[in-house]
Design a protein around this motif. Structure first.
Motif, PDB file in Angstrom:
ATOM      1  N   ASP B  51       0.839  -1.205   0.000  1.00 27.86           N
ATOM      2  CA  ASP B  51       0.000   0.000   0.000  1.00 27.86           C
ATOM      3  C   ASP B  51       0.871   1.252   0.000  1.00 27.86           C
ATOM      4  O   ASP B  51       0.359   2.351  -0.159  1.00 27.86           O
ATOM      5  N   THR B  52       2.166   1.093   0.197  1.00 31.98           N
ATOM      6  CA  THR B  52       3.051   2.256   0.154  1.00 31.98           C
ATOM      7  C   THR B  52       3.586   2.508  -1.248  1.00 31.98           C
ATOM      8  O   THR B  52       4.141   3.579  -1.512  1.00 31.98           O
ATOM      9  N   ILE B  53       3.444   1.549  -2.141  1.00 33.16           N
ATOM     10  CA  ILE B  53       3.962   1.788  -3.490  1.00 33.16           C
ATOM     11  C   ILE B  53       2.858   2.025  -4.510  1.00 33.16           C
ATOM     12  O   ILE B  53       3.119   2.432  -5.627  1.00 33.16           O
ATOM     13  N   PHE B  54       1.605   1.754  -4.113  1.00 33.50           N
ATOM     14  CA  PHE B  54       0.483   2.062  -4.990  1.00 33.50           C
ATOM     15  C   PHE B  54      -0.273   3.250  -4.430  1.00 33.50           C
ATOM     16  O   PHE B  54      -0.461   3.336  -3.223  1.00 33.50           O
ATOM     17  N   VAL B  55      -0.749   4.125  -5.301  1.00 30.89           N
ATOM     18  CA  VAL B  55      -1.721   5.116  -4.877  1.00 30.89           C
ATOM     19  C   VAL B  55      -3.066   4.415  -4.843  1.00 30.89           C
ATOM     20  O   VAL B  55      -3.473   3.785  -5.826  1.00 30.89           O
ATOM     21  N   ILE B  56      -3.748   4.492  -3.700  1.00 31.67           N
ATOM     22  CA  ILE B  56      -5.025   3.800  -3.539  1.00 31.67           C
ATOM     23  C   ILE B  56      -6.117   4.831  -3.345  1.00 31.67           C
ATOM     24  O   ILE B  56      -6.094   5.616  -2.384  1.00 31.67           O
ATOM     25  N   HIS B  57      -7.076   4.853  -4.267  1.00 30.34           N
ATOM     26  CA  HIS B  57      -8.181   5.795  -4.193  1.00 30.34           C
ATOM     27  C   HIS B  57      -9.366   5.167  -3.490  1.00 30.34           C
ATOM     28  O   HIS B  57      -9.623   3.968  -3.623  1.00 30.34           O
ATOM     29  N   GLU B  58     -10.140   6.017  -2.805  1.00 26.19           N
ATOM     30  CA  GLU B  58     -11.382   5.517  -2.204  1.00 26.19           C
ATOM     31  C   GLU B  58     -12.339   5.074  -3.299  1.00 26.19           C
ATOM     32  O   GLU B  58     -12.845   3.975  -3.310  1.00 26.19           O
ATOM     33  N   ARG B  59     -12.597   6.007  -4.214  1.00 22.13           N
ATOM     34  CA  ARG B  59     -13.511   5.699  -5.304  1.00 22.13           C
ATOM     35  C   ARG B  59     -12.809   5.946  -6.626  1.00 22.13           C
ATOM     36  O   ARG B  59     -12.048   6.888  -6.734  1.00 22.13           O
ATOM     37  N   ALA B  60     -13.074   5.129  -7.622  1.00 23.33           N
ATOM     38  CA  ALA B  60     -12.510   5.374  -8.944  1.00 23.33           C
ATOM     39  C   ALA B  60     -13.236   6.544  -9.585  1.00 23.33           C
ATOM     40  O   ALA B  60     -14.454   6.625  -9.515  1.00 23.33           O
TER      41      ALA B  60
END
Lengths: 165, 74
Positions: B51-60
């Motif tokens: 999770d530190t190398i991907f940007v994770i969005h709440e909603r697409a």
């Protein structure tokens, strides 16, 4: 205690035996067999009111361990069987995975260490997370080889937490 | 590119490997980001520190979202 066949769709058969303290399944070692066996196990345990969060953890650890059996003990040939027993205790789900495939290298499960942080995108590894997840999410991991059979046992702690919304 | 994992109920290490592999293939021209992770899937990314190398969005976002279902190995 009775044995029954279930999950016979897609030509995959999983034999299930329910017990007072849990469930046992027996199936041919393929990726699809593992998926169906996990569906049978989680369905059975959900009926016994095991919380969803714990079932999700259980499913992940079992998937990792049993997919390893499919790929490394049976070399993806599927000629053999996997026997999985899950029993419910006060504090944990006790898992026993038995198979007749090749022994684990070095007679001990891998440590599953994570790579260091700060690697570039090109350096990120795509494999090797399985044993890390197994060790992180279980306790009392033990591997024994006896009479040409592998036996892997571990506990998945029951957290008693309900699923966050 | 944003990968919408909203229909993914389960992700194990092989699924993780696929996502990392996709990220590497797209790099360096395009960056792979993730969206709509269900909690069990998000947990696997957190445990492995991915999770530190991907940007994770709440909603697409509406545009450029790529739905991806049945991501787990079969």
């Amino acid at each position: 205690m009775h044995a029954e066949a279930c999950a016979q769709d897609e030509g995959v058969e999983v034999l299930r035996r329910t017990r007072a303290d849990g469930v046992e399944v027996w199936f041919v070692p393929t990726a699809l067999g593992v998926r169906h066996a996990l569906a049978v196990v989680t369905h059975t345990l959900r009926e016994r009111s095991i919380p969803n969060e714990d079932l999700q953890t259980l499913e992940l650890v079992l998937a990792e361990a049993m997919n390893n059996v499919v790929e490394h003990a049976y070399y993806d040939k599927g000629d053999g069987e996997i026997d999985l027993q899950v029993s419910v205790t006060d504090h944990a789900l006790r898992c026993v995975i038995c198979d007749g495939g090749a022994p684990m290298p070095g007679n001990t499960p891998p440590m599953g260490l994570l790579p260091p942080t700060g690697l570039s995108i090109a350096e990120q590894q795509e494999g090797g997370f399985g044993w890390y997840l197994i060790r992180e999410l279980s306790t009392d991991l033990l591997y024994v080889r006896s009479k040409n059979r592998n036996q892997l046992t571990f506990l998945v702690p029951l957290t008693g937490r309900t699923e966050p919304r | 590119m944003i990968l919408d994992l909203g229909r993914v109920e389960f992700l194990d290490s092989s699924g993780l490997g696929s996502v990392v592999g996709a990220m590497k293939v797209l790099a360096p021209d395009r960056r792979l980001e993730l969206a709509n992770l269900k909690e069990p899937v998000h947990k696997v990314f957190r445990l492995t520190r991915l999770d530190t190398i991907f940007v994770i969005h709440e909603r697409a976002p509406e545009i450029d979202a790529q739905p991806w279902d049945r991501a787990h190995a079969c």
